[in-house]
Motif scaffolding. Structure first.
Motif, mmCIF file in Angstrom:
data_model
loop_
_atom_site.group_PDB
_atom_site.id
_atom_site.type_symbol
_atom_site.label_atom_id
_atom_site.label_comp_id
_atom_site.label_asym_id
_atom_site.label_seq_id
_atom_site.Cartn_x
_atom_site.Cartn_y
_atom_site.Cartn_z
ATOM 1 N N ALA A 32 28.283 -8.020 46.881
ATOM 2 C CA ALA A 32 27.725 -7.143 45.849
ATOM 3 C C ALA A 32 26.203 -7.088 45.909
ATOM 4 C CB ALA A 32 28.175 -7.620 44.466
ATOM 5 N N ASP A 33 25.586 -8.119 46.475
ATOM 6 C CA ASP A 33 24.126 -8.178 46.554
ATOM 7 C C ASP A 33 23.721 -8.637 47.953
ATOM 8 O OD1 ASP A 33 21.440 -8.199 45.897
ATOM 9 O OD2 ASP A 33 21.521 -10.132 44.876
ATOM 10 N N ASP A 34 23.711 -7.723 48.951
ATOM 11 C CA ASP A 34 23.756 -6.282 48.804
ATOM 12 C C ASP A 34 24.520 -5.709 49.994
ATOM 13 O OD1 ASP A 34 23.006 -3.708 47.786
ATOM 14 O OD2 ASP A 34 21.249 -3.701 49.046
ATOM 15 N N ASP A 43 20.766 -1.369 45.296
ATOM 16 C CA ASP A 43 20.575 -2.821 45.163
ATOM 17 C C ASP A 43 20.443 -3.207 43.700
ATOM 18 O OD1 ASP A 43 20.178 -5.494 45.859
ATOM 19 O OD2 ASP A 43 18.014 -5.247 46.055
ATOM 20 N N SER A 44 21.048 -2.426 42.820
ATOM 21 C CA SER A 44 20.853 -2.677 41.404
ATOM 22 C C SER A 44 22.207 -2.858 40.726
ATOM 23 C CB SER A 44 20.039 -1.534 40.779
ATOM 24 O OG SER A 44 19.605 -1.890 39.486
ATOM 25 N N GLY A 45 22.248 -2.591 39.423
ATOM 26 C CA GLY A 45 23.444 -2.917 38.665
ATOM 27 C C GLY A 45 23.971 -1.777 37.835
ATOM 28 N N LEU A 98 26.314 -4.141 40.619
ATOM 29 C CA LEU A 98 26.247 -5.441 39.940
ATOM 30 C C LEU A 98 26.559 -5.259 38.454
ATOM 31 C CD1 LEU A 98 23.165 -6.966 41.753
ATOM 32 C CD2 LEU A 98 25.575 -7.535 42.067
ATOM 33 N N SER A 121 29.953 -9.904 37.862
ATOM 34 C CA SER A 121 29.859 -9.872 39.327
ATOM 35 C C SER A 121 29.039 -11.038 39.868
ATOM 36 C CB SER A 121 29.276 -8.542 39.800
ATOM 37 O OG SER A 121 28.007 -8.308 39.217
ATOM 38 N N ASN A 122 28.125 -11.575 39.057
ATOM 39 C CA ASN A 122 27.508 -12.884 39.308
ATOM 40 C C ASN A 122 26.719 -12.976 40.608
ATOM 41 O OD1 ASN A 122 26.987 -15.274 37.988
ATOM 42 N ND2 ASN A 122 28.549 -16.420 39.090
ATOM 43 N N ALA A 123 25.859 -12.009 40.832
ATOM 44 C CA ALA A 123 24.952 -12.108 41.978
ATOM 45 C C ALA A 123 24.124 -13.375 41.887
ATOM 46 C CB ALA A 123 24.028 -10.893 42.010
ATOM 47 N N GLU A 182 30.707 -14.697 43.155
ATOM 48 C CA GLU A 182 30.181 -13.328 43.271
ATOM 49 C C GLU A 182 31.270 -12.406 43.805
ATOM 50 O OE1 GLU A 182 26.871 -10.822 45.900
ATOM 51 O OE2 GLU A 182 26.778 -13.010 45.813
ATOM 52 N N LEU A 222 32.329 -8.064 44.679
ATOM 53 C CA LEU A 222 32.106 -6.625 44.757
ATOM 54 C C LEU A 222 33.299 -5.934 44.113
ATOM 55 C CD1 LEU A 222 30.747 -4.023 45.923
ATOM 56 C CD2 LEU A 222 32.084 -4.413 47.993
#
Length: 427
Positions: free
Chosen positions: A87-89, A149-151, A392, A396-398, A403, A405
């Motif tokens: 999820a990141d990234d 790259d955001s939420g 995110l 999702s806990n980046a 973590e 996706l």
């Protein structure tokens, strides 16, 4: 890292995109960069879209649930893909290319697209300025910048990030003795370094509310951002605080959803992230310690100058130290970012994409973390429009264990992105 770069670049080359050239660039001892250029499709245009993602990851951390881990992907029945960095990234390059591939498959036009996938973001993007300068001619002057790259506030609609907080990283050193002494003999005469630290932090933070006290570390929140936060808070409500793994009985600093959003996006906040000088509990003796060092992360408002914030922090903590203790602060900052106002075409395209793909209106809010790329690009291309979005969402806990996706949301986000790229070409 090299394996990840080659895997992603190889997949990109294998998608059969018309006019697509993919290159892996690595200058000297710097981290690698994937640079993809996709020619305009469906009609000539000199316009450029710059798209961004990154492949580097945070350390694996501990605390993964049984059956999960950072390196072995697990896809559950709800479509959550667990693993470090998905999820990141890690999804960004795939989503960007898939959106363009969809447009070409449907015969829809798009502008020239440049995709940058870097590998130093989690370290503050130290290598990115070099690559932006070295390849400035190839990047061109984009009219739209897309950052994946955001939420998202939930998995039910399209979310756009309007601001990012900056950060001051600091080390606070407090020394009172040349060596440790018997706590029974010294207690009541010698101020403990921890006592001095407490007094110093009271200058910076209201311990009851978490509010950062110095006026030099606050800014006036733009009314438009307050209104966007109000709309997001009405949409999310209790889910904002519900995203965090509170223990039973632990309450958030405030129960007001609007204040929660403003606190995490436009107000400064302190986290003590590490220490040196205090022994582990199993090895601790009855010793009044000679000194202690704290590592601190001070998130600062998006428009606050990080150099000025660092200087203000040093002055606040080093001036007139309690009990004459030896106090020193080393601090350095990373700037935040506040997006320019949305052009009418982008506001309309974002709303239409959210309604078409999700059946709900788009929402806008700031994010409490930092994306160094945004400040760099915002300064380099002040006339560009920005779409900052990502996957995110809740839990999702980046940067932490477990973590994941959210694959169904990533698919819908990709579909919405394709629509916005088409609207950009047709505007």
């Amino acid at each position: 890292m090299r394996q990840a770069v080659e895997l992603v670049a190889g997949w990109m080359r294998g998608q059969g995109l018309a006019g697509c050239a993919v290159e892996i660039v690595q200058d000297g001892g710097r981290t690698p960069l994937i640079l993809a250029e996709i020619a305009a499709h469906g009609g000539g245009t000199a316009d450029t879209v710059l798209m961004y993602g990154h492949l580097d990851k945070q350390p694996p951390m501990t605390g993964w649930r049984e059956g999960l881990g950072p390196w072995d992907p697990v896809l559950d029945e709800a479509g959550r893909l667990y693993g470090r960095g998905g999820a990141d990234d890690g999804y960004a390059a795939f989503a960007a290319i898939a959106a363009v591939k969809a447009l070409q498959a449907l015969g829809r036009a798009h502008a020239r697209i440049v995709l940058l996938v870097e590998c130093s973001e989690e370290s503050g993007s130290p290598d990115l300025p070099h690559y932006l300068a070295a390849h400035a001619a190839r990047i061109g002057t984009p009219s739209l910048v897309v950052c994946l790259d955001s939420g998202c506030g939930n998995y039910e609609q399209l979310w756009s990030t309007t601001s990012l907080r900056g950060m001051v990283s600091a080390k606070l050193r407090v020394e009172v003795l040349s060596e440790g002494v018997h706590s029974g003999l010294a207690g009541g005469i010698v101020p403990s370094p921890f006592q001095v630290v407490r007094l110093l932090l009271e200058r910076l933070e209201d311990a009851a509310t978490g509010d950062i006290l110095p006026a030099a570390l606050r800014v006036e929140i733009p009314p438009a951002r307050v209104e966007q936060a109000r709309e997001a808070a009405a949409e999310l409500g209790a889910a904002i605080a519900g995203d965090y793994p509170f223990l039973d009985g632990v309450r958030p600093l405030t129960g007001d959803p609007l204040e929660q959003l403003l606190n995490t996006t436009w107000r400064a906040a302190l986290a003590v992230t590490g220490q040196q000088g205090i022994p582990d509990v199993e090895r601790a003796g009855n010793v009044l310690l000679p000194g202690v060092i704290l590592s601190m992360a001070l998130r600062i408002p998006p428009t606050l100058n990080p150099a000025e914030a660092s200087a203000a922090l040093r002055k606040l903590l080093e001036t007139d130290p309690p009990h004459g203790a030896r106090v020193s602060v080393s601090a350095g900052g990373m700037p935040g970012w506040d997006a320019p106002a949305l052009a009418p075409w982008l506001h309309e395209a974002t709303e239409e994409a959210s309604q078409a793909v999700f059946g709900k209106p788009a929402r806008y809010m700031g994010v409490g973390g930092s994306i160094p790329f945004m400040h760099m690009i915002g300064q380099q291309f002040p006339q560009a429009q920005f779409l900052i979005t990502g996957v995110l969402g809740p839990h999702s806990n980046a940067h932490g264990p477990n973590e994941f996706l959210h694959v169904p949301y990533a698919k819908r986000l990709t579909a919405a992105l394709a629509r916005i790229l088409a609207a950009h070409r047709e505007r």
